[in-house]
Design a protein around this motif. Structure first.
Motif, PDB file in Angstrom:
ATOM      1  N   GLU A  59       1.076  -1.333  -0.019  1.00  0.00           N
ATOM      2  CA  GLU A  59       0.576  -0.006   0.201  1.00  0.00           C
ATOM      3  C   GLU A  59       0.807   1.268  -0.248  1.00  0.00           C
ATOM      4  OE1 GLU A  59      -2.708   0.394  -0.525  1.00  0.00           O
ATOM      5  OE2 GLU A  59      -3.716  -1.670  -0.286  1.00  0.00           O
ATOM      6  N   LEU A  93      -2.217  -3.696  -5.526  1.00  0.00           N
ATOM      7  CA  LEU A  93      -2.035  -2.948  -4.353  1.00  0.00           C
ATOM      8  C   LEU A  93      -2.706  -4.350  -3.614  1.00  0.00           C
ATOM      9  CD1 LEU A  93      -1.536  -0.793  -6.415  1.00  0.00           C
ATOM     10  CD2 LEU A  93      -1.227   0.279  -3.732  1.00  0.00           C
ATOM     11  N   ARG A 133      -5.930  -3.009  -1.739  1.00  0.00           N
ATOM     12  CA  ARG A 133      -7.021  -2.602  -1.644  1.00  0.00           C
ATOM     13  C   ARG A 133      -7.609  -3.145  -2.867  1.00  0.00           C
ATOM     14  NH1 ARG A 133      -5.146   3.545  -2.743  1.00  0.00           N
ATOM     15  NH2 ARG A 133      -3.737   2.525  -1.441  1.00  0.00           N
TER      16      ARG A 133
END
Length: 243
Positions: A143, A214, A216
């Motif tokens: 992140e 990533l 997320r």
């Protein structure tokens, strides 16, 4: 972390994927409250009924299976990759053609079927957990934007299965689903019907996140869209079949 479990193996052959039975049930679809990366396109949370069980391929479609069924890989596939890696550079129409060639009722999952199978009974940010590491899935950056991953698609089944026995539901490759793109769930179906009324013409939902993303983007509720003619090196497919 995702924990390995024993899959309910519905059989496989050189020309067909191994299929896992996904039980009927219900779940709450969309971004969960504790997830700081939730956006409006993952809302509102809504109850979905899965009225009948179905079969889903344990993994994304591999290069070897694609070759067996279609005869050649789509242009753009990395030549040196293992044949047990997911096939990529597959357009939505390529994916439909693959399902037709498989025959016997194979199809792409709907978005609700996909998220239900991914969550596999959990209501957490990721399937069965709130955080992941590179030991849980194939992604490229952390992140903070630092490269931590492999930088390429990898063999399927390289990580643990979820509670339903499915592998690679997050990371490795994004996956096509049947639904047209809608920027939110305000009028989404309350069952697992493909949402193809309205929506953005020529643009389909993709799920799961890929090897170049990533964490997320690997969240269970993450969703995005791709043009139906997209052939991207992080985009593949998984198939389902009704009983």
């Amino acid at each position: 972390m995702m924990s390995p479990c024993q899959p309910n193996d519905a059989g496989e052959s050189s020309r067909e994927p191994r299929m896992i039975e996904i039980p009927a049930g219900s779940f709450v679809m969309g971004g969960v409250e504790q997830d700081k990366f939730v956006t409006e396109i993952e809302l509102p949370l809504h109850y979905v009924e899965v009225r009948e069980s179905f079969l889903m391929s344990e993994t994304p479609v591999t290069r070897s299976l694609w070759l067996e069924v279609m005869g050649s890989l789509p242009a753009g596939n990395i030549p040196y990759l293992d044949d047990a890696a997911p096939v990529v550079c597959v357009s939505f129409h390529d994916a439909l053609a693959f399902c037709r060639e498989l025959g016997a009722g194979y199809r792409l999952p709907t978005e609700a079927e996909w998220e239900y199978a991914c969550r596999s009974g959990s209501s957490t940010i990721f399937p069965g957990c709130s955080n992941i590491s590179t030991g849980d899935a194939n992604y490229l950056y952390d992140e903070f934007g630092f490269q931590v991953g492999k930088g390429t698609p990898c063999r399927v089944r390289s990580y643990g299965r979820n509670a339903f026995g499915l592998s690679d539901m997050i990371g490795n490759v994004c996956e096509w689903v049947m639904d047209l793109w809608h920027p939110g769930f305000a009028t989404a179906p309350a069952d697992t019907t493909a949402w193809i009324v309205g929506g953005k013409k020529g643009c389909r939902v993709v799920r799961g996140g890929g090897w170049d993303h990533l964490p997320r983007v690997l969240r269970a509720s993450w969703r995005d869209w791709a043009p139906e003619n997209a052939r991207w090196d992080n985009l593949g497919l998984r198939v389902v079949k009704d009983f």
